[in-house]
Design an enzyme around this catalytic site. Structure first.
Site: not given
Ligand code: TNX
Length: 521
Positions: A333
């Site tokens: 992300e």
């Molecule tokens: C996505 S999954 C994220 C996290 C959040 C999560 C909550 C991922 C690699 N990154 O930053 O905590 O969703 O479900």
């Protein structure tokens, strides 16, 4: 599970619920994760008694340590002394933990368990296999074995043999201690529970926008400010692990054959670090602390050498603290980092991990980087196609499967679940169980799949009860996908074994979710 004929007896199917005649003891093989091969033998039940001795491989401190742990696990409910000795008189009822199984199929973690009227013998090539076999034996004893106080009853184990070894080398759980800090004692309690299901890695998500949770000597304010008062979601999750805490966790986990995988998430998810050290931003201005649950807004300054000094220091200190092979650098992300900057960052950072003797591990976005060829990518995508990951696997990248819509323990079970999130959907226990890690991503060869991991993000989780409620009963579903041969995969069997397991959580005070998909008790 595979039931094969042995000793001239016909092959039998395991009962889905304990039959009336044997209601009090679990059928051989009725454990989670399902063993590879089970051969019940009628009339060969073992009876654990006041005189039972635990005998361990002479000369092996590791075998003796597994024996001591097993004795400590069995003493409270039985009230028996259960002495542990490197050898014991053969006449006594004996539980033996022996090395030198001489069976290549077992690998480093497999074991053979045989039960007859006078003895239980667990044999393995390596101590990790003895530990795994001991976990199986605990589940084969009546459920009251987990009582913290003495229960007067017969402690029988069903007769026969088990041959068991893992399907995948990597069977992980992840705990997010950044969104809400969880104490070393809580993490240890989680290790106790996951290691019962033969999970062998615990990935700790140690830093995110809302908090930094590990002491780094060269950048001390990361922990003291980034993990200080007011950090965490809603400002309600302060705290950090000192290096002594972390080393203690590594040791505690290792004694349960669990390897710690530390994660520092970057180049995104770094707001807490930037609050502590404004020089990690491009304009040198500290951002406001963040205690909300948004993602994708922060980025390290890709063009700044300070960034790489910081990253090198953190990786060096973490690598020095971590005996395990993996160091996770996040990479998910990174919406506030341009694609070009992301590639620049990974081209410098992935080799840094390797230079410190560790295998780089990151969320599946790292597959975009050619530098990920000798890294491990953690697949959290919900899609069943991902050409970037498939192409990386062709270059050598290994993949750990954590598809968010099946393996994320922070997703709600259904719309009424008081904790958790739902962006990847609701995940009931059957959804967590009914998928195949080896075939989940189209075109990804099974040989590229290193294993599975069940991540537990903690935006909504403050205390151990919250962790337990989200992890159980789904964690055992993912653990079974990681350990048991695909040929044993069967929802009816799993549901029955899980239902029988529930009372064990109850007697240990584990706050599990009593899924309506399961007949408990
Ligand atoms: C996505 S999954 C994220 C996290 C959040 C999560 C909550 C991922 C690699 N990154 O930053 O905590 O969703 O479900």
């Amino acid at each position: 599970m595979l039931i094969v004929a042995a000793l001239g007896l016909p092959a039998v199917a395991l009962p889905t619920a304990a039959s009336a005649a044997s209601a009090a003891i679990p059928a051989l093989g009725s454990v989670i994760p399902a063993p590879a091969e089970v051969r019940p033998v009628a009339g060969a039940d073992f009876r654990l008694g006041a005189g039972t001795v635990i005998r361990t491989q002479p000369g092996s401190a590791a075998a003796q340590a597994v024996g001591d742990q097993l004795a400590r696990a069995l003493r409270p409910a039985t009230g028996y002394p259960l002495p542990v000795r490197p050898a014991a008189p053969r006449a006594l009822p004996t539980i033996s933990l022996l090395l030198g199984a001489g069976d290549a199929r077992l690998g480093n973690e497999g074991y053979r368990l045989s039960v007859d009227r006078t003895k239980v013998t667990i044999r393995a090539n390596k101590p990790a296999g003895l530990f795994a076999g001991a976990q199986t034996l605990r589940q084969l004893l009546p459920r009251e074995i987990d009582s913290p106080t003495v229960v007067r009853r017969a402690w029988r184990v069903a007769g026969g043999g088990i041959v068991d070894y893992p399907r995948f080398a990597y069977r992980g759980a992840m705990l997010d201690v950044a969104r809400h800090f969880h104490t070393p004692d809580e993490i240890k309690a989680y290790i106790d529970e996951i290691s019962r299901f033969k999970v062998n890695y615990l990935h700790l998500h140690l830093a995110d926008d809302q908090g930094w949770r590990i002491q780094i000597d060269s950048w001390p304010r990361l922990a003291t400010v980034g993990g200080g008062p007011g950090t965490g979601v809603d400002g309600t999750g302060p705290g950090y692990l000192t290096k002594a805490d972390y080393r203690g966790l590594v040791r505690y986990a290792a004694a349960r054959y669990v390897t710690i995988v530390p994660e520092i998430d970057m180049p995104g998810h770094v707001n807490a670090a930037q609050v502590a050290y404004p020089e990690l931003t491009c304009d040198g201005v500290a951002p406001p602390p963040r205690t909300d649950t948004a993602v994708g807004y922060s980025s390290l300054c890709i063009g700044s050498e300070t960034t790489y000094r910081f990253v090198a220091d953190v990786i060096r200190e973490l690598a020095a603290l971590t005996p395990g092979p993996y160091l996770h650098i996040g990479g998910d992300e990174a919406h506030a980092t341009t694609d070009a900057d992301y590639l620049t960052f990974q081209r410098r950072v992935l080799p840094l991990v390797t230079a410190h003797g560790k295998t780089a591990y990151g969320w599946n976005e790292i597959a975009k980087s050619p530098a990920s060829a000798n890294a491990v990518a953690q697949y959290w995508d919900t899609a069943t196609t991902n050409s970037t990951v498939v192409a990386a696997a062709a270059r050598g990248t290994k993949v750990v499967m954590s598809p968010a819509n099946q393996a994320y323990l922070d997703m709600k079970y259904d719309r009424n679940t008081p904790l958790g999130l739902s962006w990847a959907g609701y995940i009931e226990v059957r959804t967590a169980y009914d998928w195949n890690p080896a075939t989940r991503v189209t075109g990804l060869p099974a040989s590229a799949v290193l294993g599975v991991e069940a991540p537990l993000w903690s935006e909504t989780l403050r205390k151990l009860d919250d962790i337990e409620f989200m992890a159980f009963p789904r964690l055992p579903a993912i653990a079974e996908l990681g350990w048991s041969p695909a040929s044993t995969h069967d929802w009816t069997s799993f549901a029955s074994r899980l239902g029988a397991y529930g009372p064990r959580w109850t007697s240990r005070g584990v706050d599990f979710y009593p899924s309506p998909q399961i007949t408990w008790g």
